[in-house]
Design a protein around this motif. Structure first.
Motif, PDB file in Angstrom:
ATOM      1  N   VAL A 174      -4.683 -41.095  -9.137  1.00 28.29           N
ATOM      2  CA  VAL A 174      -3.626 -40.450  -8.369  1.00 28.29           C
ATOM      3  C   VAL A 174      -3.775 -38.942  -8.514  1.00 28.29           C
ATOM      4  O   VAL A 174      -3.982 -38.423  -9.619  1.00 28.29           O
ATOM      5  CB  VAL A 174      -2.223 -40.875  -8.860  1.00 28.29           C
ATOM      6  CG1 VAL A 174      -1.137 -40.198  -8.015  1.00 28.29           C
ATOM      7  CG2 VAL A 174      -2.067 -42.386  -8.810  1.00 28.29           C
ATOM      8  N   GLY A 175      -3.701 -38.245  -7.392  1.00 25.93           N
ATOM      9  CA  GLY A 175      -3.785 -36.794  -7.430  1.00 25.93           C
ATOM     10  C   GLY A 175      -3.065 -36.185  -6.246  1.00 25.93           C
ATOM     11  O   GLY A 175      -2.644 -36.890  -5.319  1.00 25.93           O
ATOM     12  N   VAL A 176      -2.911 -34.875  -6.285  1.00 26.23           N
ATOM     13  CA  VAL A 176      -2.253 -34.151  -5.198  1.00 26.23           C
ATOM     14  C   VAL A 176      -3.104 -32.953  -4.815  1.00 26.23           C
ATOM     15  O   VAL A 176      -3.836 -32.398  -5.644  1.00 26.23           O
ATOM     16  CB  VAL A 176      -0.839 -33.684  -5.599  1.00 26.23           C
ATOM     17  CG1 VAL A 176       0.065 -34.870  -5.877  1.00 26.23           C
ATOM     18  CG2 VAL A 176      -0.889 -32.769  -6.818  1.00 26.23           C
ATOM     19  N   VAL A 177      -2.999 -32.555  -3.531  1.00 23.30           N
ATOM     20  CA  VAL A 177      -3.687 -31.367  -3.027  1.00 23.30           C
ATOM     21  C   VAL A 177      -2.662 -30.505  -2.316  1.00 23.30           C
ATOM     22  O   VAL A 177      -1.851 -31.010  -1.513  1.00 23.30           O
ATOM     23  CB  VAL A 177      -4.830 -31.747  -2.066  1.00 23.30           C
ATOM     24  CG1 VAL A 177      -5.537 -30.486  -1.555  1.00 23.30           C
ATOM     25  CG2 VAL A 177      -5.831 -32.678  -2.738  1.00 23.30           C
ATOM     26  N   ALA A 178      -2.692 -29.201  -2.603  1.00 22.45           N
ATOM     27  CA  ALA A 178      -1.735 -28.272  -2.011  1.00 22.45           C
ATOM     28  C   ALA A 178      -2.423 -26.946  -1.717  1.00 22.45           C
ATOM     29  O   ALA A 178      -3.546 -26.694  -2.168  1.00 22.45           O
ATOM     30  CB  ALA A 178      -0.546 -28.068  -2.946  1.00 22.45           C
ATOM     31  N   GLU A 179      -1.716 -26.097  -0.973  1.00 20.08           N
ATOM     32  CA  GLU A 179      -2.307 -24.809  -0.591  1.00 20.08           C
ATOM     33  C   GLU A 179      -2.412 -23.857  -1.773  1.00 20.08           C
ATOM     34  O   GLU A 179      -3.281 -22.991  -1.800  1.00 20.08           O
ATOM     35  CB  GLU A 179      -1.471 -24.162   0.518  1.00 20.08           C
ATOM     36  CG  GLU A 179      -1.464 -24.929   1.829  1.00 20.08           C
ATOM     37  CD  GLU A 179      -2.814 -24.923   2.526  1.00 20.08           C
ATOM     38  OE1 GLU A 179      -3.721 -24.166   2.105  1.00 20.08           O
ATOM     39  OE2 GLU A 179      -2.964 -25.689   3.501  1.00 20.08           O
ATOM     40  N   THR A 180      -1.532 -24.002  -2.761  1.00 21.56           N
ATOM     41  CA  THR A 180      -1.544 -23.103  -3.910  1.00 21.56           C
ATOM     42  C   THR A 180      -1.538 -23.906  -5.202  1.00 21.56           C
ATOM     43  O   THR A 180      -1.115 -25.068  -5.228  1.00 21.56           O
ATOM     44  CB  THR A 180      -0.319 -22.174  -3.911  1.00 21.56           C
ATOM     45  OG1 THR A 180       0.868 -22.956  -4.117  1.00 21.56           O
ATOM     46  CG2 THR A 180      -0.212 -21.403  -2.596  1.00 21.56           C
ATOM     47  N   GLN A 181      -1.989 -23.253  -6.251  1.00 15.53           N
ATOM     48  CA  GLN A 181      -1.978 -23.875  -7.562  1.00 15.53           C
ATOM     49  C   GLN A 181      -0.546 -24.209  -7.991  1.00 15.53           C
ATOM     50  O   GLN A 181      -0.278 -25.280  -8.550  1.00 15.53           O
ATOM     51  CB  GLN A 181      -2.623 -22.920  -8.580  1.00 15.53           C
ATOM     52  CG  GLN A 181      -2.505 -23.325 -10.021  1.00 15.53           C
ATOM     53  CD  GLN A 181      -3.739 -24.057 -10.523  1.00 15.53           C
ATOM     54  OE1 GLN A 181      -4.350 -24.835  -9.816  1.00 15.53           O
ATOM     55  NE2 GLN A 181      -4.085 -23.793 -11.765  1.00 15.53           N
ATOM     56  N   TYR A 182       0.372 -23.306  -7.720  1.00 16.90           N
ATOM     57  CA  TYR A 182       1.758 -23.512  -8.132  1.00 16.90           C
ATOM     58  C   TYR A 182       2.352 -24.752  -7.470  1.00 16.90           C
ATOM     59  O   TYR A 182       3.007 -25.577  -8.115  1.00 16.90           O
ATOM     60  CB  TYR A 182       2.585 -22.277  -7.808  1.00 16.90           C
ATOM     61  CG  TYR A 182       4.051 -22.407  -8.192  1.00 16.90           C
ATOM     62  CD1 TYR A 182       4.423 -22.483  -9.535  1.00 16.90           C
ATOM     63  CD2 TYR A 182       5.038 -22.457  -7.218  1.00 16.90           C
ATOM     64  CE1 TYR A 182       5.758 -22.615  -9.893  1.00 16.90           C
ATOM     65  CE2 TYR A 182       6.373 -22.585  -7.574  1.00 16.90           C
ATOM     66  CZ  TYR A 182       6.729 -22.665  -8.911  1.00 16.90           C
ATOM     67  OH  TYR A 182       8.047 -22.794  -9.266  1.00 16.90           O
ATOM     68  N   THR A 183       2.121 -24.898  -6.161  1.00 21.54           N
ATOM     69  CA  THR A 183       2.644 -26.070  -5.463  1.00 21.54           C
ATOM     70  C   THR A 183       1.992 -27.349  -5.971  1.00 21.54           C
ATOM     71  O   THR A 183       2.666 -28.384  -6.123  1.00 21.54           O
ATOM     72  CB  THR A 183       2.424 -25.937  -3.950  1.00 21.54           C
ATOM     73  OG1 THR A 183       3.103 -24.773  -3.473  1.00 21.54           O
ATOM     74  CG2 THR A 183       2.959 -27.153  -3.208  1.00 21.54           C
ATOM     75  N   ALA A 184       0.693 -27.286  -6.271  1.00 15.53           N
ATOM     76  CA  ALA A 184       0.010 -28.466  -6.805  1.00 15.53           C
ATOM     77  C   ALA A 184       0.608 -28.881  -8.146  1.00 15.53           C
ATOM     78  O   ALA A 184       0.793 -30.079  -8.414  1.00 15.53           O
ATOM     79  CB  ALA A 184      -1.489 -28.184  -6.949  1.00 15.53           C
ATOM     80  N   ILE A 185       0.936 -27.917  -8.984  1.00 12.43           N
ATOM     81  CA  ILE A 185       1.557 -28.220 -10.279  1.00 12.43           C
ATOM     82  C   ILE A 185       2.930 -28.858 -10.064  1.00 12.43           C
ATOM     83  O   ILE A 185       3.268 -29.863 -10.701  1.00 12.43           O
ATOM     84  CB  ILE A 185       1.685 -26.938 -11.129  1.00 12.43           C
ATOM     85  CG1 ILE A 185       0.296 -26.427 -11.532  1.00 12.43           C
ATOM     86  CG2 ILE A 185       2.535 -27.185 -12.368  1.00 12.43           C
ATOM     87  CD1 ILE A 185       0.309 -25.054 -12.169  1.00 12.43           C
ATOM     88  N   GLN A 186       3.711 -28.283  -9.164  1.00 12.18           N
ATOM     89  CA  GLN A 186       5.020 -28.847  -8.871  1.00 12.18           C
ATOM     90  C   GLN A 186       4.918 -30.279  -8.349  1.00 12.18           C
ATOM     91  O   GLN A 186       5.677 -31.180  -8.751  1.00 12.18           O
ATOM     92  CB  GLN A 186       5.741 -27.985  -7.829  1.00 12.18           C
ATOM     93  CG  GLN A 186       6.308 -26.681  -8.360  1.00 12.18           C
ATOM     94  CD  GLN A 186       7.094 -25.959  -7.279  1.00 12.18           C
ATOM     95  OE1 GLN A 186       6.597 -25.713  -6.177  1.00 12.18           O
ATOM     96  NE2 GLN A 186       8.342 -25.634  -7.583  1.00 12.18           N
ATOM     97  N   ALA A 187       3.949 -30.490  -7.453  1.00  9.73           N
ATOM     98  CA  ALA A 187       3.788 -31.814  -6.854  1.00  9.73           C
ATOM     99  C   ALA A 187       3.397 -32.853  -7.894  1.00  9.73           C
ATOM    100  O   ALA A 187       3.911 -33.988  -7.888  1.00  9.73           O
ATOM    101  CB  ALA A 187       2.752 -31.751  -5.738  1.00  9.73           C
TER     102      ALA A 187
END
Length: 774
Positions: A262-275
């Motif tokens: 399971v993983g997440v991808v986001a536009e920013t590192q901060y959003t990825a951490i939150q997700a």
């Protein structure tokens, strides 16, 4: 516009490369357009000179190596090697390391094998010697002179008659089109001008000024950021994932689920951490972990095992029964982690049918092969580029983060940078193995060793992924791939030559198999039995893998035998050694330290306050891959239980030394890391998961620790081949410190780490008055 990831052919064609062929004896020189490359799995034939060396039009030299520098100084040492063998200034050598489009496949950079592989008469060293002789032969044809009459310096060849020609004029921007010449002669050590000299690390200025590009610094156009969501417990599996739980986060790109990954991808590192923190995942529980308090006795020694006899003289039990005295001891060594200061990172750009990966892996080609399995992409369409990451010396999260980043990129359809959190790294890396060792020895009436019996149980699961085992790390397992199977089996009678790659065989036994003795010692009644047990955690190489565990036991037990024999520990070791090189490092260390015979423990035992002592240990690393001895001077505070190493003296024989400063750095760094590992480090867990997940729960030494002085002595036997060196000194530290503590206090520490709590508990037990029988 230049292609971002050129192939080897495109890279060389960028120099307008031609092929030059010649005969050193006919005097003929021919040239023709470059032909197609031979077909090889790596597309780079390691038997061809052009796979290793290229001379550019400006006279500079480009060298290609499959061994990478991850902090151990091999970038500088290999550059010195090329400059020395080709007789060019150091600044005119460009070294390209571990790029699957450009460099030969030399497997994994590990196990103190870079120096034996590239600095003896093979691979990079052989390529350099071949190139130099080829260039001299070309010049001899031009001049009409014998090669013996020519001299080479600074990339210029001169003849007796005053003729001169540069490498660039001979072959600049063209190819040699030659095989490696097995008969090419290396430059003798007494003629070295660059190799063997204390050259400063070539990457130091960039490192000190923040200009060095680590993998963490790689940026790719269109790059997103990823995070992984690991199970809450070992063995847990995905029940259900709710992507809607993170849908409203700004910049959210995708939630990725493949089997239990399971993983997440986001536009920013901060959003990825939150997700990663907010994503709702329900997990099926995994099996309970064994109780850490009883792990060695109740788990490790009671599991099915794959057994192996390293040596067995067949008379051990009879010799023990006939011995004047039998000595027994048990030692334990815990799981330990790499504990890299920076967490692991990788960048992946997986497109339709191809991939480019920037990775800190020590195994560029094996990682490429595993990525082909995980991504379903042909191996030749995957380009792995080594970029230095967090310091490792083994297998931290480097390979796992590479696999994770590639899967996230493939699912997201765009480049992804993934950097682990501290917990991702420390909870799920491949730990150094836990081991329990039981030793028995029989002494003769004169105190000499008559028989040595050794049995150990090692917790193992996985190791490196290699070329086809992605399940050996957490990423591959979650994606549905199995770790390398254990396959329990009974021990068979040893055959062939002695194999002592993990230093299970003590250096004081003869190591005889079918009448041929390959050990370092004199004891001929011998048995060494190993049980490999499936570990509940992932394991893998951690600097001096199994060597440090086994040497701690062997060298501590040798000290115990010396005590029972009433002998000085140094003299007792020399008495039972037959290996001259191992004996020489012991003598050199003792001389450097000003060793004096140690009195019996009853004469030196302190009662309170602080006590000082010294201990000694030695190793023939992997049997013959480097020789080292270490003396430790320690101070023990009996009131607090703390151990303070004050001085170390180390002698090392690794054959010809490529860079004395680099070797000294490796030796000193290994000793400091060994201190940290034996004084505080151990992985902890409860019945569900690892609990040592940050610097407050995993206890490595801090920079504020009182650092001891370290004195090193290098021995270079004439004509000896180059051996490994980066893992020798660290191998000795736990045993040398334990022996020094015994010398100071009479306390025998048999369980790593030597924490203050353990020292105080042992001191209380030792100081307790004996109770008379009534």
């Amino acid at each position: 516009m230049k292609k971002a990831n050129p192939s080897r052919r495109e890279f060389l064609e960028g120099f307008g490369a031609l092929v030059v062929s010649f005969s050193a004896f006919s005097g003929g020189v021919q040239s023709w357009a470059q032909g197609p490359f031979d077909t090889h799995e790596s597309h780079i034939d390691p038997k061809r000179l052009d796979s290793w060396i290229a001379v550019q039009g400006d006279g500079s030299v480009t060298a290609y190596t499959g061994k990478c520098d991850f902090g151990q100084g091999q970038f500088t040492a290999q550059t010195q090697l090329v400059a020395e063998e080709l007789c060019v200034p150091l600044e005119r050598v460009k070294l390209i390391e571990c790029d699957t489009n450009l460099t030969p496949d030399e497997g994994t950079t590990s196990g103190s094998q870079t120096t034996p592989t590239n600095f003896n008469h093979k691979n990079l060293a052989l390529a350099c010697a071949t190139a130099r002789e080829a260039l001299v032969a070309m010049a001899a044809q031009r001049f009409g002179e014998h090669v013996e009459n020519l001299q080479v310096a600074n990339g210029v060849i001169r003849g007796k008659g005053g003729q001169r020609i540069t490498y660039a004029e001979l072959i600049g921007d063209r190819k040699f089109d030659l095989p490696l010449n097995q008969a090419a002669k290396r430059k003798p050590q007494n003629e070295w001008m660059i190799l063997g000299k204390p050259v400063n690390s070539l990457d130091r200025p960039a490192l000190m000024t923040g200009r060095f590009e680590f993998v963490h610094c790689v940026r790719v156009p269109g790059m997103a950021h990823g995070r992984v969501v690991r199970p809450p417990a070992m063995g847990a599996s995905v029940k259900v994932v709710d992507p809607s739980s993170v849908r409203d986060l700004p910049g959210m790109v995708k939630v990725v689920v493949r089997k239990n990954f399971v993983g997440v991808v986001a536009e920013t590192q901060y959003t990825a951490i939150q997700a990663a923190q907010k994503l709702k995942v329900d997990w099926n529980p995994g099996p309970q972990l064994p109780d850490q308090q009883t792990f060695f006795e109740e788990y490790l020694q009671k599991q099915p095992s794959r057994d192996a006899l390293s040596v067995d003289s067949g008379d051990v039990e009879a010799q023990l029964a006939a011995a004047h005295k039998v000595v027994r001891a048990r030692y334990t060594y815990p799981y330990q982690m790499h504990g890299s200061v920076g967490s692991s990172c990788a960048v992946a750009d997986v497109q339709s049918g191809s991939a480019t990966i920037w990775s800190p892996t020590q195994s560029a080609y094996p990682t490429r092969s595993c990525l082909a399995i995980l991504l379903g992409i042909p191996v030749e369409k995957i380009h792995v580029i080594y970029k230095r990451g967090s310091g490792c010396y083994g297998l931290n999260g480097a390979d796992a983060v590479t696999f994770d980043a590639a899967v996230l990129s493939q699912e997201a359809g765009r480049p992804v940078r993934l950097q682990y959190s501290r917990e991702d790294e420390m909870k799920w890396e491949n730990f150094g193995a836990a081991v329990i060792i039981e030793q028995r020895a029989g002494l003769r009436s004169d105190g000499g060793i008559a028989v040595w019996d050794r049995e150990d149980w090692t917790a193992d699961r996985g190791s490196r992924p290699g070329y086809d085992r992605p399940g050996n790390v957490i990423s591959g397992m979650l994606l549905g791939y199995e770790a390398e199977p254990l396959n329990p089996s009974p021990a068979q009678k040893p055959e062939g030559e002695l194999r002592n790659g993990s230093n299970v065989v003590p250096p004081y036994v003869a190591g005889c198999i079918d009448g041929a003795c390959g050990g370092s010692g004199t004891v001929r009644s011998e048995r060494v039995l190993t049980h490999v047990v499936r570990s509940p955690f992932f394991t893998g190489p951690l600097r001096s893998p199994q060597r440090i565990q086994n040497t701690f036991s062997n060298e501590s037990f040798m000290d115990e035998l010396a005590e029972h024999a009433g002998a000085d520990p140094l003299a007792y070791r020399l008495q039972h050694l037959s290996d001259e090189r191992l004996g020489n490092v012991l003598r050199a260390t003792a001389k450097s330290a000003g060793w004096e015979p140690r009195p019996a423990s009853s004469q030196r035992r302190a009662r309170s306050g602080k006590a000082s002592g010294r201990g000694i240990a030695c190793v023939a690393y992997e049997g013959h891959n480097g020789y080292a001895a270490l003396v430790a001077d320690v101070e023990v505070d009996l009131d607090t239980g703390t151990i303070h190493p004050r001085r170390f003296f180390c002698a090392l024989d690794c054959g010809p030394v490529s860079n004395p400063d680099g070797l000294r750095n490796q030796t000193e760094g290994g000793i400091l890391q060994g201190m940290s590992r034996c004084l505080g480090e151990q992985v902890t867990w409860n019945r569900e998961h690892v609990t040592s997940v940050d610097w407050s729960t995993y206890h490595s030494l801090y920079l504020s620790y009182d650092i001891p002085t370290i004195t090193t002595v290098f021995i270079e036997p004439p004509g000896a081949p180059a051996t490994g060196a980066g893992e020798t000194a660290i191998t000795l530290v736990p045993a040398a410190i334990a022996n020094a503590v015994f010398d100071a206090t009479g306390l025998r520490l048999r369980d790593v780490p030597f924490t203050a709590e353990r020292v105080k508990a042992a001191w209380r037990q030792l100081s307790r008055p004996a109770v008379a029988n009534v």
